[in-house]
Every structure is written in structure tokens, then in C-alpha cells.
Motif scaffolding. Sequence first.
Motif, short mmCIF file in Angstrom:
data_model
loop_
_atom_site.label_atom_id
_atom_site.label_comp_id
_atom_site.label_asym_id
_atom_site.label_seq_id
_atom_site.Cartn_x
_atom_site.Cartn_y
_atom_site.Cartn_z
N THR A 1 0.19 -1.13 -0.02
CA THR A 1 0.32 -0.21 0.46
C THR A 1 0.98 1.38 -0.23
O THR A 1 2.15 1.31 0.98
CB THR A 1 -1.21 0.18 1.38
OG1 THR A 1 -1.64 -1.43 0.78
CG2 THR A 1 -2.03 1.04 1.35
N ARG A 2 0.43 2.21 -0.71
CA ARG A 2 1.03 3.34 -0.93
C ARG A 2 0.40 4.56 -0.89
O ARG A 2 -1.06 4.88 -1.37
CB ARG A 2 2.05 3.20 -2.39
CG ARG A 2 3.07 4.22 -2.76
CD ARG A 2 2.98 3.92 -4.67
NE ARG A 2 3.76 4.62 -4.61
CZ ARG A 2 5.27 5.11 -4.71
NH1 ARG A 2 5.93 4.26 -5.13
NH2 ARG A 2 5.55 6.57 -5.80
N HIS A 3 0.90 6.06 -0.51
CA HIS A 3 0.11 6.89 0.15
C HIS A 3 1.27 8.29 -0.15
O HIS A 3 2.51 8.07 0.32
CB HIS A 3 -0.48 7.46 1.70
CG HIS A 3 -1.51 6.46 1.73
ND1 HIS A 3 -2.60 5.85 1.70
CD2 HIS A 3 -1.38 4.95 2.23
CE1 HIS A 3 -2.90 4.63 1.81
NE2 HIS A 3 -1.90 4.15 2.74
N SER A 4 0.51 8.57 -1.50
CA SER A 4 1.58 9.70 -2.17
C SER A 4 1.15 11.47 -1.90
O SER A 4 -0.01 11.55 -1.99
CB SER A 4 2.61 9.62 -3.80
OG SER A 4 3.50 10.41 -4.17
N GLY A 5 1.93 11.56 -1.24
CA GLY A 5 2.12 12.98 -0.57
C GLY A 5 0.73 13.54 0.22
O GLY A 5 0.01 12.61 0.94
N ARG B 1 -5.63 11.48 4.19
CA ARG B 1 -7.22 10.69 4.07
C ARG B 1 -7.06 9.42 5.12
O ARG B 1 -7.82 8.91 5.26
CB ARG B 1 -7.17 10.47 3.06
CG ARG B 1 -8.89 9.70 2.48
CD ARG B 1 -8.99 8.10 1.83
NE ARG B 1 -7.92 7.30 1.83
CZ ARG B 1 -6.80 6.28 2.28
NH1 ARG B 1 -7.64 6.11 3.29
NH2 ARG B 1 -6.46 6.26 1.77
N MET B 2 -5.96 8.87 5.02
CA MET B 2 -5.25 7.26 5.22
C MET B 2 -5.52 7.74 7.00
O MET B 2 -5.84 6.59 7.95
CB MET B 2 -3.53 7.29 4.90
CG MET B 2 -3.44 6.00 5.44
SD MET B 2 -1.57 5.86 5.77
CE MET B 2 -0.90 6.99 7.08
N GLU C 1 -7.30 10.45 8.65
CA GLU C 1 -8.72 10.08 8.95
C GLU C 1 -9.25 8.82 8.72
O GLU C 1 -10.11 8.33 10.20
CB GLU C 1 -9.28 11.07 8.02
CG GLU C 1 -9.05 12.54 7.68
CD GLU C 1 -9.25 12.98 6.51
OE1 GLU C 1 -9.65 12.76 5.74
OE2 GLU C 1 -9.18 14.16 6.35
N ASP C 2 -9.06 7.56 7.97
CA ASP C 2 -9.57 6.42 7.98
C ASP C 2 -9.21 5.46 9.55
O ASP C 2 -9.76 5.35 10.72
CB ASP C 2 -9.20 6.03 7.21
CG ASP C 2 -9.86 5.69 5.98
OD1 ASP C 2 -11.04 7.27 6.11
OD2 ASP C 2 -9.46 5.43 4.74
N PHE C 3 -8.25 6.06 10.86
CA PHE C 3 -6.94 5.07 10.85
C PHE C 3 -7.84 5.56 12.17
O PHE C 3 -7.90 5.18 13.07
CB PHE C 3 -5.88 5.38 10.66
CG PHE C 3 -4.42 4.50 11.86
CD1 PHE C 3 -5.19 3.41 11.60
CD2 PHE C 3 -3.82 5.25 12.73
CE1 PHE C 3 -4.55 2.60 13.22
CE2 PHE C 3 -3.06 5.17 13.61
CZ PHE C 3 -4.17 3.31 14.05
N PHE C 4 -7.44 7.39 12.32
CA PHE C 4 -7.94 7.66 13.40
C PHE C 4 -9.64 7.20 14.03
O PHE C 4 -10.13 6.93 15.19
CB PHE C 4 -8.04 9.21 13.49
CG PHE C 4 -6.76 9.84 13.68
CD1 PHE C 4 -5.50 8.22 13.53
CD2 PHE C 4 -6.28 10.73 13.13
CE1 PHE C 4 -4.25 9.59 13.76
CE2 PHE C 4 -4.97 11.23 13.61
CZ PHE C 4 -4.10 10.80 13.30
#
Length: 137
Positions: free
Chosen positions: A49-53, A59-60, A62-65
Motif C-alpha cells: 500500500t502506498r500513499h503519496s503526498g 485521508r489514510m 482520517e480513516d485510521f483515527f
Amino acid sequence: MQYEPTLSRDELIHFATQQYFGNVDAKNMAATLDCFHDEALFCVQTDFTRHSGKGEIQRMFEDFFGAYETIIHRDFVCTVDEANGRISASFVAELHDADGQVTLLHNTNFWRLRPDGQGGAKFQEVYVYMSGANVLT
């Protein structure tokens, strides 16, 4: 590419374990995101899984929290490359959801920091190895 180091060994450990994870555990979104450069890369290697910027990283988080009532990162064992602004840490992530279920993960993160132009540094790259299912989707 290597960057000119700006933080000492103790500052790198504080940045990763207190400033970053301390704010993640407090669910402080603004302070958590402030640990990242705008174009930072965040990868969960064990899930491809990759999140760039910052937008994708926000957003990642927000979902985790939203998925957990309580987030605790503890029992850090850090290895520091002060000369190159890199740090790794093995730790326990203890996650409590709204139903009282507890998820324990034994993770290792690898961080590369880049100067922020103000005498400090921020994460340029983060690589996460998770012992269980990816909670950072």
C-alpha cells in the motif's frame, strides 16, 4: 538521494517517538501531518500500500483515527543513522476499537527525513512493516 542532516540522534528519536507517534496517539491531525513534507511517501510494505503526498496521507489517517477509540504506540527500540537523517523503530501498536476489541501489532517503521528549510526536518519517506492486517489503508 541523501539530504544534509539537521537533527541529532536524540532529536531524531524524539521526532519519531514523541512528536510523530505522540500526535498520532492523541489523534491530532494537524500536528501529525506537520511531520511530513508536502510530497512525502508513506508505504505499508507488508500490504503493498502506498500513499503519496499529504492529501493521501491525511485521508489514510482520517480513516485510521476514525477506526479506533484509543491508539497507543509503545515499547520503542530505535536504530538511528544520524549522519544521513534516518531512523527505524520496532514497537507495539495497541489499538482499541469502539466494541472493546484490542488489536496488538508488532511493527517496524523506517523513516527518511529531509530538512524543512527552518532548521528542522520532516518525513520524506516512511516504510511500515506490520505484523498483522494493514490498519493504514
